[in-house]
Structures are given as C-alpha cells and as structure tokens.
Design a protein around this motif. Sequence first.
Motif, mmCIF file in Angstrom:
data_model
loop_
_atom_site.group_PDB
_atom_site.id
_atom_site.type_symbol
_atom_site.label_atom_id
_atom_site.label_comp_id
_atom_site.label_asym_id
_atom_site.label_seq_id
_atom_site.Cartn_x
_atom_site.Cartn_y
_atom_site.Cartn_z
ATOM 1 N N VAL A 88 -2.332 0.177 -4.515
ATOM 2 C CA VAL A 88 -1.953 -1.119 -3.951
ATOM 3 C C VAL A 88 -1.340 -1.986 -5.039
ATOM 4 C CG1 VAL A 88 -3.678 -1.096 -2.097
ATOM 5 C CG2 VAL A 88 -4.258 -2.075 -4.314
ATOM 6 N N LYS A 89 -0.537 -2.973 -4.593
ATOM 7 C CA LYS A 89 0.100 -3.894 -5.531
ATOM 8 C C LYS A 89 0.400 -5.194 -4.804
ATOM 9 C CE LYS A 89 4.028 -4.028 -8.714
ATOM 10 N NZ LYS A 89 5.226 -3.295 -9.150
ATOM 11 N N VAL A 90 0.125 -6.315 -5.454
ATOM 12 C CA VAL A 90 0.458 -7.624 -4.898
ATOM 13 C C VAL A 90 1.794 -8.063 -5.508
ATOM 14 C CG1 VAL A 90 -0.245 -10.031 -4.716
ATOM 15 C CG2 VAL A 90 -1.963 -8.218 -4.571
ATOM 16 N N LYS A 125 3.860 0.902 -13.352
ATOM 17 C CA LYS A 125 4.710 -0.064 -12.653
ATOM 18 C C LYS A 125 3.878 -1.182 -12.035
ATOM 19 C CE LYS A 125 8.450 3.097 -11.531
ATOM 20 N NZ LYS A 125 9.209 3.732 -10.442
ATOM 21 N N GLY A 126 2.571 -1.234 -12.358
ATOM 22 C CA GLY A 126 1.721 -2.323 -11.905
ATOM 23 C C GLY A 126 0.899 -2.032 -10.657
ATOM 24 N N TRP A 127 1.000 -0.833 -10.096
ATOM 25 C CA TRP A 127 0.171 -0.474 -8.951
ATOM 26 C C TRP A 127 -1.253 -0.253 -9.447
ATOM 27 C CZ3 TRP A 127 1.984 -0.106 -3.900
ATOM 28 C CH2 TRP A 127 3.367 -0.211 -3.744
ATOM 29 N N GLU A 128 -2.244 -0.449 -8.572
ATOM 30 C CA GLU A 128 -3.650 -0.239 -8.911
ATOM 31 C C GLU A 128 -4.249 0.795 -7.978
ATOM 32 O OE1 GLU A 128 -5.838 -3.872 -9.032
ATOM 33 O OE2 GLU A 128 -4.329 -4.886 -10.262
ATOM 34 N N LEU A 129 -5.164 1.600 -8.513
ATOM 35 C CA LEU A 129 -5.840 2.595 -7.678
ATOM 36 C C LEU A 129 -6.617 1.897 -6.573
ATOM 37 C CD1 LEU A 129 -7.285 4.964 -10.435
ATOM 38 C CD2 LEU A 129 -5.136 5.209 -9.141
ATOM 39 N N HIS A 130 -6.635 2.516 -5.412
ATOM 40 C CA HIS A 130 -7.376 1.982 -4.265
ATOM 41 C C HIS A 130 -8.203 3.131 -3.685
ATOM 42 C CE1 HIS A 130 -8.194 -0.677 -0.905
ATOM 43 N NE2 HIS A 130 -7.931 0.319 -0.089
ATOM 44 N N GLY A 131 -9.493 3.127 -3.999
ATOM 45 C CA GLY A 131 -10.360 4.199 -3.520
ATOM 46 C C GLY A 131 -10.265 5.443 -4.391
ATOM 47 N N ASP A 132 -10.967 6.460 -3.950
ATOM 48 C CA ASP A 132 -11.023 7.727 -4.685
ATOM 49 C C ASP A 132 -9.879 8.645 -4.274
ATOM 50 O OD1 ASP A 132 -13.387 6.989 -5.963
ATOM 51 O OD2 ASP A 132 -14.620 7.750 -4.318
ATOM 52 N N TYR A 182 0.857 -1.187 0.000
ATOM 53 C CA TYR A 182 0.000 0.000 0.000
ATOM 54 C C TYR A 182 0.889 1.231 0.000
ATOM 55 C CZ TYR A 182 -3.046 3.642 1.925
ATOM 56 O OH TYR A 182 -3.747 4.812 2.140
ATOM 57 N N ARG A 183 0.531 2.194 -0.820
ATOM 58 C CA ARG A 183 1.216 3.491 -0.834
ATOM 59 C C ARG A 183 0.171 4.587 -0.922
ATOM 60 N NH1 ARG A 183 5.313 3.901 -5.626
ATOM 61 N NH2 ARG A 183 5.866 5.817 -4.546
ATOM 62 N N LEU A 184 0.479 5.717 -0.317
ATOM 63 C CA LEU A 184 -0.356 6.900 -0.461
ATOM 64 C C LEU A 184 0.481 7.947 -1.168
ATOM 65 C CD1 LEU A 184 -3.062 8.282 0.085
ATOM 66 C CD2 LEU A 184 -2.058 9.216 2.177
ATOM 67 N N LEU A 185 0.115 8.225 -2.413
ATOM 68 C CA LEU A 185 0.834 9.208 -3.209
ATOM 69 C C LEU A 185 0.244 10.586 -2.945
ATOM 70 C CD1 LEU A 185 0.858 7.184 -6.540
ATOM 71 C CD2 LEU A 185 2.611 7.216 -4.747
ATOM 72 N N THR A 186 1.092 11.577 -2.704
ATOM 73 C CA THR A 186 0.621 12.935 -2.445
ATOM 74 C C THR A 186 1.454 13.925 -3.245
ATOM 75 O OG1 THR A 186 2.088 13.253 -0.551
ATOM 76 C CG2 THR A 186 -0.107 12.341 -0.103
ATOM 77 N N GLU A 187 0.861 15.074 -3.500
ATOM 78 C CA GLU A 187 1.551 16.111 -4.276
ATOM 79 C C GLU A 187 0.640 17.326 -4.326
ATOM 80 O OE1 GLU A 187 4.561 17.743 -6.072
ATOM 81 O OE2 GLU A 187 4.701 15.575 -5.958
ATOM 82 N N GLU A 188 1.212 18.483 -4.659
ATOM 83 C CA GLU A 188 0.374 19.655 -4.926
ATOM 84 C C GLU A 188 -0.515 19.345 -6.125
ATOM 85 O OE1 GLU A 188 2.615 23.240 -5.429
ATOM 86 O OE2 GLU A 188 3.443 23.130 -3.410
ATOM 87 N N ASP A 189 -1.616 20.051 -6.234
ATOM 88 C CA ASP A 189 -2.577 19.827 -7.315
ATOM 89 C C ASP A 189 -2.030 20.431 -8.607
ATOM 90 O OD1 ASP A 189 -4.795 19.208 -8.790
ATOM 91 O OD2 ASP A 189 -6.088 20.715 -7.886
#
Length: 67
Positions: free
Chosen positions: A51-53, A25-32, A4-11
């Motif tokens: 998220v990524k398995v 890189k194979g990660w999938e969106l998790h939630g909005d 699990y990762r939480l990506l953050t950045e300015e808009d």
Amino acid sequence: MKLYRLLTEEDTSAFCHKVTAALNKGWELHGDPAYAHDAATGKMRCAQAVVKVVPGDYTPDTKLGEH
C-alpha cells in the motif's frame, strides 16, 4: 488517497526484486506474503500486498505502477 497493489510472481528471486523495487518507491508491506502451488505450471507462486498513500483522488484510471 491510499493505493493497493498485489504483487505476484513465481517463487524465484524475481519476486523478491519486484517487492524490493516497490519498497524503494515508497510502497509499504500490507499483511503477510502468500504462497500457492500453480497446478498448471507445477511451480510455486508468491503474492505480497503493498500500500502507498499519495496525493489526489482515486479513479479507475489510476496507474498504480506509476506511483
């Protein structure tokens, strides 16, 4: 293991590029995505969980950005 990762950045487009790079890189969106005003900078910030398995067992030393 599921990572699990939480990506953050300015808009800005930088946020979209960060999420796009993770998806490629194979990660999938998790939630909005989420948006919040950063009162200290006066700018909007974005967040998107991904998220990524992957094989193996999780340890606190797992380098999430390397997967």
